[in-house]
Design a protein around this motif. Structure first.
Motif, mmCIF file in Angstrom:
data_model
loop_
_atom_site.group_PDB
_atom_site.id
_atom_site.type_symbol
_atom_site.label_atom_id
_atom_site.label_comp_id
_atom_site.label_asym_id
_atom_site.label_seq_id
_atom_site.Cartn_x
_atom_site.Cartn_y
_atom_site.Cartn_z
ATOM 1 N N GLU A 284 0.828 -1.207 0.000
ATOM 2 C CA GLU A 284 0.000 0.000 0.000
ATOM 3 C C GLU A 284 0.861 1.256 0.000
ATOM 4 O O GLU A 284 0.644 2.168 -0.791
ATOM 5 N N VAL A 285 1.853 1.295 0.863
ATOM 6 C CA VAL A 285 2.733 2.459 0.946
ATOM 7 C C VAL A 285 3.543 2.616 -0.333
ATOM 8 O O VAL A 285 3.692 3.721 -0.854
ATOM 9 N N ALA A 286 4.055 1.504 -0.880
ATOM 10 C CA ALA A 286 4.835 1.566 -2.109
ATOM 11 C C ALA A 286 3.983 2.045 -3.279
ATOM 12 O O ALA A 286 4.427 2.863 -4.093
ATOM 13 N N GLY A 287 2.745 1.562 -3.361
ATOM 14 C CA GLY A 287 1.851 1.996 -4.433
ATOM 15 C C GLY A 287 1.536 3.482 -4.348
ATOM 16 O O GLY A 287 1.546 4.191 -5.363
ATOM 17 N N GLU A 288 1.284 3.963 -3.150
ATOM 18 C CA GLU A 288 0.991 5.380 -2.996
ATOM 19 C C GLU A 288 2.222 6.238 -3.238
ATOM 20 O O GLU A 288 2.127 7.320 -3.799
ATOM 21 N N ALA A 289 3.389 5.744 -2.862
ATOM 22 C CA ALA A 289 4.627 6.487 -3.121
ATOM 23 C C ALA A 289 4.895 6.575 -4.618
ATOM 24 O O ALA A 289 5.310 7.623 -5.122
ATOM 25 N N LYS A 290 4.643 5.498 -5.344
ATOM 26 C CA LYS A 290 4.821 5.525 -6.804
ATOM 27 C C LYS A 290 3.840 6.497 -7.449
ATOM 28 O O LYS A 290 4.190 7.218 -8.379
ATOM 29 N N ALA A 291 2.618 6.543 -6.948
ATOM 30 C CA ALA A 291 1.625 7.470 -7.496
ATOM 31 C C ALA A 291 2.048 8.914 -7.261
ATOM 32 O O ALA A 291 1.933 9.761 -8.156
ATOM 33 N N VAL A 292 2.555 9.207 -6.076
ATOM 34 C CA VAL A 292 3.014 10.559 -5.776
ATOM 35 C C VAL A 292 4.212 10.922 -6.652
ATOM 36 O O VAL A 292 4.286 12.025 -7.194
ATOM 37 N N ALA A 293 5.148 9.993 -6.807
ATOM 38 C CA ALA A 293 6.322 10.246 -7.644
ATOM 39 C C ALA A 293 5.912 10.491 -9.089
ATOM 40 O O ALA A 293 6.466 11.366 -9.768
ATOM 41 N N HIS A 294 4.925 9.747 -9.569
ATOM 42 C CA HIS A 294 4.437 9.930 -10.939
ATOM 43 C C HIS A 294 3.784 11.300 -11.099
ATOM 44 O O HIS A 294 4.009 11.984 -12.097
ATOM 45 N N GLU A 295 2.998 11.722 -10.113
ATOM 46 C CA GLU A 295 2.369 13.041 -10.167
ATOM 47 C C GLU A 295 3.408 14.151 -10.155
ATOM 48 O O GLU A 295 3.287 15.132 -10.884
ATOM 49 N N VAL A 296 4.442 13.994 -9.344
ATOM 50 C CA VAL A 296 5.500 15.007 -9.279
ATOM 51 C C VAL A 296 6.250 15.087 -10.601
ATOM 52 O O VAL A 296 6.519 16.171 -11.107
#
Length: 172
Positions: free
Chosen positions: A152-164
């Motif tokens: 869950e944390v890794a998926g959300e971190a990847k989503a944030v990195a993609h948005e940035v």
């Protein structure tokens, strides 16, 4: 060689002149310290008002406003663990730990802000522990709960990195 030495002297003297131009009268090179005679004549309220972390500065009001986050986290102790966000409480824990340390490094040291960040980290640790225990009780094994939380944390971190990265690409 003499020309480089003259140039160095020029910059050294201009740097000293710059410092002298922006020095407070009577500061004597000590930052945020008043003379003993002046501080003895001031009342407690005046010393607090004129302090570098006093009532008229952001160093006072930032911790006062941040207590709202601590109070909100404490009020979430009543919520069921299944409705709590792991990433939000993980962020509160990390913020509390990082900024508590930072408040003790900066000058002037801001003990009010360090205290509120310490309690913010404590609230985050309690909530993350509640979430972990809830997820462990569902599966009966702690390994499955840890893997779920990691994903869950890794998926959300990847989503944030993609948005940035998308925001950076748009701005350039």
């Amino acid at each position: 060689m003499s020309s480089s030495r003259v140039g160095f002297r020029f910059f050294e003297s201009s740097r000293a002149a710059f410092r002298a131009a922006f020095r407070r009268p009577g500061a004597q090179g000590r930052r945020f310290q008043s003379s003993d005679a002046a501080s003895q004549q001031q009342s407690t309220f005046q010393r607090m008002w004129n302090s570098p972390v006093g009532v008229k500065t952001v160093h006072f009001w930032a911790p006062v406003m941040k207590w709202a986050l601590v109070i909100a986290g404490i009020s979430d102790f009543q919520r069921p663990a299944e409705k709590l966000s792991l990433t939000q409480n993980g962020a509160l824990t990390a913020t509390g730990a990082i900024w508590t340390r930072w408040c003790l490094i900066i000058k002037p040291k801001n003990y009010l802000l360090a205290a509120v960040n310490f309690f913010l980290g404590c609230v985050g640790v309690v909530q993350v522990t509640r979430i972990f225990n809830y997820r462990r009780s569902l599966d009966g094994s702690s390994q499955a709960a840890v893997k779920d939380m990691e994903q869950e944390v890794a998926g959300e971190a990847k989503a944030v990195a993609h948005e940035v990265s998308n925001a950076v690409k748009k701005s350039t």
